[in-house]
Design an enzyme around this catalytic site. Structure first.
Site, PDB file in Angstrom:
ATOM      1  CE  LYS A   1      -4.087  -0.662   2.148  1.00  0.00           C
ATOM      2  NZ  LYS A   1      -5.007  -1.036   3.232  1.00  0.00           N
TER       3      LYS A   1
ATOM      4  N   GLY B   1      -9.835  -4.784   5.490  1.00  0.00           N
ATOM      5  CA  GLY B   1     -10.230  -3.984   6.652  1.00  0.00           C
ATOM      6  C   GLY B   1      -9.389  -4.273   7.888  1.00  0.00           C
TER       7      GLY B   1
ATOM      8  CG  LEU C   1      -9.696  11.550   5.661  1.00  0.00           C
ATOM      9  CD1 LEU C   1     -10.110  11.385   4.206  1.00  0.00           C
ATOM     10  CD2 LEU C   1      -9.092  12.939   5.848  1.00  0.00           C
TER      11      LEU C   1
ATOM     12  CE  LYS D   1     -15.054  -1.553  -0.461  1.00  0.00           C
ATOM     13  NZ  LYS D   1     -14.285  -1.962  -1.650  1.00  0.00           N
TER      14      LYS D   1
ATOM     15  CD  GLU E   1     -11.024  -0.078  -2.177  1.00  0.00           C
ATOM     16  OE1 GLU E   1     -11.876  -0.960  -2.357  1.00  0.00           O
ATOM     17  OE2 GLU E   1     -10.366   0.020  -1.111  1.00  0.00           O
TER      18      GLU E   1
ATOM     19  CG  ASN F   1      -9.050  -3.779  -4.013  1.00  0.00           C
ATOM     20  OD1 ASN F   1     -10.106  -3.425  -3.546  1.00  0.00           O
ATOM     21  ND2 ASN F   1      -7.995  -4.007  -3.246  1.00  0.00           N
TER      22      ASN F   1
ATOM     23  NE  ARG G   1      -9.288  -8.146  -4.606  1.00  0.00           N
ATOM     24  CZ  ARG G   1     -10.320  -7.503  -4.100  1.00  0.00           C
ATOM     25  NH1 ARG G   1     -11.477  -7.493  -4.750  1.00  0.00           N
ATOM     26  NH2 ARG G   1     -10.241  -6.854  -2.969  1.00  0.00           N
TER      27      ARG G   1
HETATM   28  P1  ADP Z   1      -8.278  -2.545   3.242  1.00  0.00           P
HETATM   29  O1  ADP Z   1      -7.257  -2.881   2.210  1.00  0.00           O
HETATM   30  O2  ADP Z   1      -8.045  -3.274   4.533  1.00  0.00           O
HETATM   31  O3  ADP Z   1      -9.680  -2.646   2.743  1.00  0.00           O
HETATM   32  P2  ADP Z   1      -8.362   0.374   2.956  1.00  0.00           P
HETATM   33  O4  ADP Z   1      -7.158   1.236   2.930  1.00  0.00           O
HETATM   34  O5  ADP Z   1      -9.059   0.134   1.658  1.00  0.00           O
HETATM   35  O6  ADP Z   1      -7.990  -1.031   3.658  1.00  0.00           O
HETATM   36  O7  ADP Z   1      -9.419   0.949   3.986  1.00  0.00           O
HETATM   37  C1  ADP Z   1     -10.595   0.267   4.336  1.00  0.00           C
HETATM   38  C2  ADP Z   1     -11.573   1.213   4.997  1.00  0.00           C
HETATM   39  O8  ADP Z   1     -10.989   1.802   6.170  1.00  0.00           O
HETATM   40  C3  ADP Z   1     -11.973   2.394   4.128  1.00  0.00           C
HETATM   41  O9  ADP Z   1     -13.031   2.086   3.263  1.00  0.00           O
HETATM   42  C4  ADP Z   1     -12.401   3.384   5.207  1.00  0.00           C
HETATM   43  O10 ADP Z   1     -13.663   3.050   5.708  1.00  0.00           O
HETATM   44  C5  ADP Z   1     -11.386   3.153   6.318  1.00  0.00           C
HETATM   45  N1  ADP Z   1     -10.207   4.042   6.153  1.00  0.00           N
HETATM   46  C6  ADP Z   1      -9.077   3.788   5.472  1.00  0.00           C
HETATM   47  N2  ADP Z   1      -8.224   4.850   5.511  1.00  0.00           N
HETATM   48  C7  ADP Z   1      -8.823   5.809   6.233  1.00  0.00           C
HETATM   49  C8  ADP Z   1      -8.479   7.157   6.659  1.00  0.00           C
HETATM   50  N3  ADP Z   1      -7.313   7.701   6.313  1.00  0.00           N
HETATM   51  N4  ADP Z   1      -9.378   7.834   7.417  1.00  0.00           N
HETATM   52  C9  ADP Z   1     -10.548   7.279   7.791  1.00  0.00           C
HETATM   53  N5  ADP Z   1     -10.940   6.042   7.437  1.00  0.00           N
HETATM   54  C10 ADP Z   1     -10.103   5.297   6.678  1.00  0.00           C
END
Ligand code: ADP
Length: 447
Positions: free
Chosen positions: A116, A165, A203, A237, A275, A289, A291
């Site tokens: 990441k 997540g 955020l 989700k 994303e 992602n 895929r």
């Molecule tokens: P994963 O690969 O585990 O799915 P992500 O980076 O896509 O991780 O983040 C998953 C979820 O976590 C996001 O959809 C959001 O809800 C929350 N999230 C991720 N980064 C942030 C951030 N910087 N601030 C607030 N929420 C976050």
């Protein structure tokens, strides 16, 4: 041209891929563990191979068994679906080494986006906005504290190898930070075999908005709009919509084209999802992602594109059959993830389906491998069905969704149907007033 595809997955996504293959006149090989011998996708495939016992590590993640199954059956390509081996660069590389086509991007891009930190650096270099945070990994505590101060609390500590997540810790103050940082590193090392972590501004009330892209081997890249996946439990989700109610057509078009151009510049191949978090009118990249995603059907509903079909065709070396200007978004689509879980506690629920009745009628699509009497084994992800609703606008879509949820009967295991019914009748959901913390807030209120 590809004549035979081995589907290295199970459940509803294996069946979804199988259906795309049938439409294209491509033969199919299903692989399964001993726990899935009677599964619907196994019955419907032209051939099937048992690749091991129930444990995913010994079956669906068993690379030698899966590649051998492809060689024995004379398959010329492997579709990994999502989860399991879909984002494993070593697997993609080995598939190609065996003279088979991997239906996905090049191994180098899977590896790049799977880290990441590298993913954020790459998209920033391509000119896309990212969530403010540390520049790369933070490996020393003193440096980490100084960086967190600069970013400003609350700060999120994320694992470079995280996913699904997992691997995230929030710190609201310096005191909290020290412990959270150490714990995050230790846990990342254990869970992902990689203890590199990075920092991001946490955020407060964002939405999760992601863009779908597809790129062919000639560098033609098209975006297929966005999906709003803000309704999540434990950062995973459960309900997705397309389009998002917060983006204007102009914003979507401009931003989407910029993403497509970036992916073409990168030399990316196949389908991918970028994303973002959306706050105060701005989008900030969080991860990509490499895929097909669980929620791809809502994009199919509003764009008219069969994403898995196109994914197979571009992997086979064909040119994309449409350009950006051919893509016209129509209507609104919502997907509810029907997990075999308790709607209040989210505890997984395994067992035998004793009664099954699938909803139907205008605008209703169900992607599922369920049938009366089938077994939900306890070893795998709890997603058992996806209810996908389409209508001309969001209001009609919600009405159809309520109708379909009320018709849907799944007995024998707990499901998220009651949760989705609550959401579909919730005033804020009806007004599309939500962010990523919405579900946690309503759960707190109800308790
Ligand atoms: P994963 O690969 O585990 O799915 P992500 O980076 O896509 O991780 O983040 C998953 C979820 O976590 C996001 O959809 C959001 O809800 C929350 N999230 C991720 N980064 C942030 C951030 N910087 N601030 C607030 N929420 C976050």
């Amino acid at each position: 041209m590809i004549k035979k595809i081995l589907i290295a997955n199970r459940g509803e996504i294996a069946l979804r891929i199988l259906r795309a293959c049938k439409d294209l006149g491509i033969s199919t090989v299903a692989v399964h563990s001993t726990a899935d011998a009677d599964a619907m996708y196994v019955r419907l495939a032209d051939e099937s191979v048992c690749v091991g016992p129930p444990s995913p590590r010994e079956s669906y993640l068993n690379i030698p068994a899966i590649i051998s199954a492809a060689c024995i059956t004379g398959a010329d390509a492997i579709h990994p679906g999502f989860g399991f081996l879909s984002e494993n660069a070593t697997f993609a590389h080995m598939v190609e080494e065996h003279g088979l086509t991997f239906i996905g991007p090049k191994a180098e891009h899977i590896a790049m986006m799977g880290d990441k930190i590298m993913a954020k650096k790459t998209v920033a270099r391509l000119g896309l906005p990212t969530v403010p945070g540390s520049e790369g990994a933070v490996t020393r505590l003193e440096k980490a504290i100084a960086t967190a101060d600069e970013i400003g609390y609350p700060v999120l500590i994320k694992a470079a190898g995280g996913g699904g997540g997992r691997g995230m810790k929030v710190a609201h103050s310096k005191d909290e930070f020290v412990q959270a940082y150490e714990t995050a590193r230790r846990e990342a090392g254990i869970s992902f075999g990689n203890d590199r972590v990075y920092l991001e501004k946490y955020l407060a009330n964002p939405r999760h908005i992601e863009f779908q892209v597809i790129v062919d081997q000639f560098g033609n890249a098209v975006h297929l709009g966005e999906r709003d996946c803000s309704l999540q439990r434990r950062n995973q989700k459960v309900w997705e919509e397309a389009p998002s109610t917060v983006l204007t057509p102009e914003f979507r078009d401009k931003f989407g084209r910029k993403i497509a151009k970036s992916m073409s510049e990168l030399g990316y191949l196949g389908v991918g999802t970028l994303e973002f978090l959306y706050e105060n009118g701005e989008l900030f990249f969080i991860e990509m992602n490499t895929r097909i995603q669980v929620e791809h059907p809502i994009t199919e509903m509003i764009s008219g594109v069969d994403l898995i079909r196109e994914q197979i065709l571009v992997a086979a070396g064909e040119k994309l059959s449409f350009t950006q200007d051919d893509i016209i978004f129509r209507g609104h689509a919502i997907e509810c993830r029907i997990n075999a879980e308790n709607s209040d506690t989210f505890m997984p629920s395994a067992g035998k389906i004793s009664n099954y009745h699938c909803p139907g009628g205008p605008g209703v699509r169900v992607d599922s491998a369920l049938f009366d009497g089938c077994k939900i084994p306890p070893y795998y992800d709890s997603l058992i069905a996806k209810l996908i609703i389409y209508a001309r606008n969001r209001e009609q879509c919600l009405a159809r969704l309520r109708r379909a949820l009320n018709e849907y009967v799944i007995e024998g295991v707990d499901t998220l149907i009651p949760l989705h019914l609550r959401l579909a009748n919730n005033e804020d959901v009806i007004k599309a007033h939500f962010d990523i913390h919405f579900l946690e807030r309503i759960a707190e209120k109800e308790n």
